[in-house]
Design an enzyme around this catalytic site. Structure first.
Site, PDB file in Angstrom:
ATOM      1  N   ASN A   1      49.437  45.315  48.448  1.00 20.74           N
ATOM      2  CA  ASN A   1      48.215  46.094  48.283  1.00 20.74           C
ATOM      3  C   ASN A   1      48.108  47.043  49.468  1.00 20.74           C
ATOM      4  OD1 ASN A   1      45.689  47.140  47.932  1.00 20.74           O
ATOM      5  ND2 ASN A   1      44.582  45.210  48.169  1.00 20.74           N
ATOM      6  N   TRP A   2      48.485  48.292  49.241  1.00 19.22           N
ATOM      7  CA  TRP A   2      48.481  49.264  50.349  1.00 19.22           C
ATOM      8  C   TRP A   2      47.067  49.726  50.686  1.00 19.22           C
ATOM      9  CZ3 TRP A   2      53.160  53.035  49.066  1.00 19.22           C
ATOM     10  CH2 TRP A   2      54.360  52.320  49.192  1.00 19.22           C
ATOM     11  N   LYS A   3      46.111  49.366  49.869  1.00 23.28           N
ATOM     12  CA  LYS A   3      44.723  49.791  50.074  1.00 23.28           C
ATOM     13  C   LYS A   3      44.684  51.327  50.255  1.00 23.28           C
ATOM     14  CE  LYS A   3      43.715  45.197  51.723  1.00 23.28           C
ATOM     15  NZ  LYS A   3      42.943  44.310  52.578  1.00 23.28           N
TER      16      LYS A   3
ATOM     17  N   HIS B   1      38.754  42.848  43.950  1.00 26.32           N
ATOM     18  CA  HIS B   1      39.065  42.626  45.371  1.00 26.32           C
ATOM     19  C   HIS B   1      37.752  42.544  46.153  1.00 26.32           C
ATOM     20  CE1 HIS B   1      40.598  43.160  49.404  1.00 26.32           C
ATOM     21  NE2 HIS B   1      41.791  42.864  48.924  1.00 26.32           N
TER      22      HIS B   1
ATOM     23  N   GLU C   1      36.923  43.785  48.833  1.00 24.26           N
ATOM     24  CA  GLU C   1      36.507  45.074  49.375  1.00 24.26           C
ATOM     25  C   GLU C   1      35.803  45.923  48.317  1.00 24.26           C
ATOM     26  OE1 GLU C   1      40.328  46.121  51.005  1.00 24.26           O
ATOM     27  OE2 GLU C   1      40.119  44.503  52.466  1.00 24.26           O
TER      28      GLU C   1
ATOM     29  N   GLU D   1      41.756  34.950  47.928  1.00 22.81           N
ATOM     30  CA  GLU D   1      41.733  35.671  49.197  1.00 22.81           C
ATOM     31  C   GLU D   1      40.437  35.349  49.942  1.00 22.81           C
ATOM     32  OE1 GLU D   1      44.463  39.370  49.117  1.00 22.81           O
ATOM     33  OE2 GLU D   1      42.494  39.979  48.451  1.00 22.81           O
TER      34      GLU D   1
ATOM     35  N   GLY E   1      42.817  40.635  56.913  1.00 23.15           N
ATOM     36  CA  GLY E   1      42.956  41.559  58.038  1.00 23.15           C
ATOM     37  C   GLY E   1      42.569  40.980  59.384  1.00 23.15           C
TER      38      GLY E   1
ATOM     39  N   SER F   1      46.015  37.804  55.497  1.00 20.89           N
ATOM     40  CA  SER F   1      46.837  37.681  56.707  1.00 20.89           C
ATOM     41  C   SER F   1      48.192  37.025  56.467  1.00 20.89           C
ATOM     42  CB  SER F   1      46.061  36.948  57.816  1.00 20.89           C
ATOM     43  OG  SER F   1      44.943  37.722  58.215  1.00 20.89           O
TER      44      SER F   1
ATOM     45  N   GLY G   1      48.317  42.625  52.287  1.00 20.91           N
ATOM     46  CA  GLY G   1      47.719  43.890  52.695  1.00 20.91           C
ATOM     47  C   GLY G   1      48.503  44.524  53.842  1.00 20.91           C
ATOM     48  N   GLY G   2      48.011  44.346  55.055  1.00 23.41           N
ATOM     49  CA  GLY G   2      48.578  45.020  56.229  1.00 23.41           C
ATOM     50  C   GLY G   2      50.091  44.867  56.358  1.00 23.41           C
TER      51      GLY G   2
END
Ligand code: 13P
Length: 264
Positions: A14-16, A102, A104, A172, A178, A217, A238-239
């Site tokens: 997930n590159w967001k 998600h 977010e 999640e 993150g 994470s 993610g990151g």
């Protein structure tokens, strides 16, 4: 995860809201090279770039075996919804999956369980696999409410009467996203076991094929341990998905050698 009879693991990047065209295309090409040079893995790998990059990333991934997904969709197929993208549009672009619900989006756009369910249904209607996200806040976790909160989200967000293999669910914990913090292994296993149990009652069949991903994470160092846990059938990253080599290490941790691959 890799036990006999377990579904094929799924690792989703997930590159967001990260990446201009040059960055995204370079990263996708680097992953394709890694996949080619390091050999096929048993798991399924999917990239979810920002919508602006879907078209070009699809071309970059062509023939690689790496799939394409989107980060959100609208519940309607078309209409007066300025700024939104529908599930048929994403399917038309070559997506196989779409992330819905998600945290977010739930927090930043006020999305309710009901809206998330409608989005998942819209995806299913055009053959897209929704990746439905659930997860508790830190406060809920501190009160020992993780399982109860996630169960309530599942009740509200997951369509009924569909086959377990048609979708994926991502656990999640919000406090793990993150932050570099992850739940204890037994906490992850407890929530995943509950989600698999939920699936048995909810789906029309194929509950054993349901893939429950862990997200929050995940990185190249902790992936092997997390992905070896009972009931963990992949990861939503993610990151750590923004760097090709590290992300590929996570994919390898999920997949194992291709000899062990099981059909989806
Ligand atoms: P991080 O891997 O950056 O914690 O993000 C997890 C996530 O939100 C994936 O959807």
């Amino acid at each position: 995860m890799a036990a006999s009879g377990a579904p094929r693991p799924l690792v989703v990047a997930n590159w967001k809201m990260n990446g201009l065209r040059r960055d995204g295309i370079d990263r996708a090409r680097a992953l394709v090279l890694l996949a080619r040079n390091k050999g096929q893995i048993a798991g399924e790998v999917v990239l979810c770039p920002p919508a602006t990059l879907l078209h070009e990333i699809r071309a970059a991934l062509s023939g690689s075996g790496i799939g394409l997904g989107a980060q959100d969709c609208h519940a309607a197929a078309s209409g007066a919804h300025t700024g939104d993208l529908s599930a048929p549009m994403l399917a038309d672009l070559g997506c196989a999956y779409v992330i819905v619900g998600h945290s977010e989006r739930r927090a930043g756009h006020g999305e309710s369980d009901l809206q998330v369910r409608a989005k998942a249904e819209a995806a299913l209607a055009v053959g897209l696999g929704p990746i439905i996200c659930v997860g508790e806040s830190e406060a809920a976790r501190d009160q020992g409410q993780s399982v109860a909160v996630v169960r309530a989200q599942l009740e509200g967000s997951v369509p009924s009467g569909v086959a377990g293999e048609a979708l994926a669910i991502a656990y999640e914990p919000i406090w793990a996203i993150g932050t570099g913090r992850t739940p204890k292994p037994e906490q992850i296993a407890e929530v995943h076991a509950m989600i698999h149990e939920f699936g048995k009652a909810r789906f029309s069949g194929g509950a054993a094929a349901l893939r429950v991903l862990y997200g929050g994470s995940v990185n190249a160092r902790n992936a092997a341990e997390i992905l070896s846990l009972e009931g963990v059938n992949g990861a939503l990253v993610g990151g750590a998905s923004l760097e090709a080599a590290g992300f590929w290490t996570i994919c390898e941790a999920a997949g194992g050698p291709v000899m062990a691959a099981q059909g989806r």
